[in-house]
Design an enzyme around this catalytic site. Structure first.
Site, short mmCIF file in Angstrom:
data_model
loop_
_atom_site.label_atom_id
_atom_site.label_comp_id
_atom_site.label_asym_id
_atom_site.label_seq_id
_atom_site.Cartn_x
_atom_site.Cartn_y
_atom_site.Cartn_z
CD1 TRP A 1 0.02 -1.16 3.16
CD2 TRP A 1 0.45 0.85 2.84
NE1 TRP A 1 0.59 -1.30 4.18
CE2 TRP A 1 0.95 -0.13 4.39
CE3 TRP A 1 0.71 2.26 3.19
CZ2 TRP A 1 1.92 -0.14 5.19
CZ3 TRP A 1 2.01 2.34 4.30
CH2 TRP A 1 2.50 1.62 5.12
CE LYS B 1 -3.88 -8.71 -2.03
NZ LYS B 1 -4.67 -8.29 -0.83
CB SER C 1 -2.16 -3.04 0.01
OG SER C 1 -2.59 -3.23 1.42
CB SER D 1 5.78 -7.60 5.41
OG SER D 1 5.03 -8.55 4.96
CD GLU E 1 10.65 -5.53 -6.75
OE1 GLU E 1 11.88 -5.37 -7.63
OE2 GLU E 1 10.07 -4.53 -6.09
CG LEU E 2 10.90 -9.87 0.08
CD1 LEU E 2 10.98 -11.35 0.79
CD2 LEU E 2 8.80 -9.44 0.24
CB CYS F 1 10.80 -0.23 0.10
SG CYS F 1 10.76 0.20 -0.98
#
Ligand code: NAD
Length: 457
Positions: A132, A156, A158, A208, A229-230, A263
């Site tokens: 988000w 999809k 957030s 996350s 991609e975290l 991030c």
């Protein structure tokens, strides 16, 4: 009927309740996408590009509406919402420019009798599961090149940016992308999980580490392409020859922009002992100057915390740091008013026993640690399970190059931070993820290079 409640994190007020997907609707939509994708892949590239160019034009025409919606559902200050929508335009331009050279068939060998060629085919129907915090950026990094390359996208958004996800869907459809080729799926993690159960050719996830690891475990036996991609715990080091004021202003923005919910927010700062005190004074003064308040106010720099549970994470990091001897320079409290609010918070005298220096904070909170020199700074920068970005501030280019070459991170910065370029690959090392978006590699990642061996006669 399943529904999804959308709240304004700045006030706590209910904005609306949306019809949501469930396992059956996700399966039906995925099936329709599989049927529609071959025709989209067969559509001439010029037509697919024209759709994306119309989408770009619509973004520019509707930027105020789009920014207001984004601010209402994630609490992002309005100027930063506008920056995000406008920032997507440069990325779209890059993809429009580079799609043809990046995906054109290439003859790599020919001796008259034998020809060898590489052709880039679309993957098929892919899942784009999004965070988000920058829905236009992290979504657009996937769906723009994926659509240009001829894929269908099950998107999809957030559950905290679902209204923006619906805007994106509407604009793409109005721009000529068929409804079955770009499909928003509305709901929370259960809808994401239902999407993973479909017959899909790839999963492109931003979110996350905890969710990414769960998705990797689910998808492992399926052998489909997986990109994650975290999060990050991004460090910056300010050398003794740096200008403490300039570095402090740059890093305060890098730590607090988007209310620290990026991030690649700066999450740890190491400062050489010779300029530590001057840097801290300038950093705290800069943070004091940031206006916190109504995200719709043009002067606001710090907005709301998007997800209420993150307030507990921030509070726990503060308590842990205080208990272990950190010095609170400013902030440290949640703000008791409707919505989700936290003071901008700066700690000094921190160390790596503290969660503040080890776990992703994802909020307006930062630790500044004093170091004795380059070797100590480098060891601390690399002392993390994450590796998204890292930076060094010094006028000495050779010193910066020496340090940055030894930092374990997907992106490194000299005298800058919290920066993303469409021309450069965006990737993480370790728990920051696998795979990449952006750059020409981030276009080819949505294709399958097919090897052609062609013998005449
Ligand atoms: P999140 O992991 O909570 O959710 C991300 C998405 O996954 C959401 O759409 C959610 O509904 C979905 N989801 C949740 N459970 C699922 C499941 N079991 N199966 C499938 N989908 C599921 O993350 P978030 O709070 O939306 O985003 C914040 C995180 O994203 C931070 O850690 C941040 O660092 C990271 N992030 C990384 C990048 C990057 O480029 N590396 C960019 C932006 C954000």
């Amino acid at each position: 009927m399943h529904t999804l409640k959308i709240h304004n994190p700045a006030t706590g007020a209910l904005i609306t309740e949306l019809p949501a997907d469930d396992a059956a609707s996700v399966a039906a939509k995925a099936q329709r996408s599989r049927a529609a994708q071959p025709a989209w892949a067969a559509t001439p590239l010029a037509q697919r590009k024209a759709c994306i160019a119309r989408f770009r034009a619509a973004l520019t025409q509707q930027v105020e509406t789009l920014a207001a919606t984004l601010t209402s559902e994630v609490g992002k200050p309005i100027r930063q919402s506008r920056n995000e929508v406008n920032g997507l335009l440069a990325r779209i331009d890059f993809f429009l420019e580079q799609i043809e050279p990046s995906t054109a068939s290439e003859t790599v060998f020919s001796d008259g009798a034998m020809t060898e060629r590489i052709a880039h085919e679309p993957l098929g129907v892919i899942a784009n599961i999004s965070a988000w915090n920058y829905p236009y950026f992290v979504g657009g990094n996937v769906f723009v090149p994926a659509l240009l390359a001829g894929n269908a996208v099950l998107y999809k958004p957030s559950e905290f940016a679902a209204l923006t996800g619906l805007h994106i869907g509407r604009l793409l459809h109005e721009s000529g992308v068929p409804a079955e080729v770009f499909v928003p799926l509305i709901g929370a993690g259960d809808v994401g999980a239902a999407l993973l159960a479909q017959d899909i050719a790839g999963v492109f996830f931003t979110g996350s580490h905890a969710t990414g690891a769960k998705i990797a475990a689910t998808m492992g036996p399926r052998l489909v392409k997986l990109q994650l991609e975290l999060g990050g715990k991004d460090p910056s080091y300010v050398c003794d020859d740096a200008d403490p004021l300039a570095a402090a202003e740059s890093l305060a923005d890098g730590a607090m922009y988007n209310t620290g919910q990026s991030c690649c927010s700066v999450e740890r700062i190491y400062v050489h002992e010779r300029i530590h005190d001057a840097f801290v004074d300038a950093f705290v003064a800069t943070v004091r100057g940031f206006k916190l308040g109504d995200p719709l106010d043009e002067a606001t720099y710090l907005g709301a915390i998007t997800r209420a549970p993150q307030l507990d994470v921030l509070q726990a990091q503060v308590a842990d740091a205080v208990a272990k001897g950190a010095r609170l320079a400013i902030g440290g409290q949640r703000i008791e008013q409707p919505g989700n609010w936290f003071e901008p918070t700066v700690f000094t005298e921190v160390n790596h026993t503290m969660a503040l220096m080890r776990e992703e904070s994802f909020g307006p909170i930062i630790g500044i640690q004093k170091v004795t020199g380059d070797d100590e700074a480098l060891a601390l920068m690399n002392d993390s399970r994450y590796g998204l970005t890292a930076g060094v501030y010094t006028p000495d280019e050779a010193r910066a190059q020496r340090l940055l070459a030894r930092v374990t991170a997907g992106s490194v910065y000299w005298n800058c931070c919290d920066r993303v370029s469409p021309r450069l690959p965006w990737s993480g090392v370790g728990d920051s993820g696998i795979g990449l978006t952006l750059s020409t590699y981030g276009i080819q990642t949505f294709t399958r290079p097919k090897a052609w061996h062609l013998r005449r006669g």
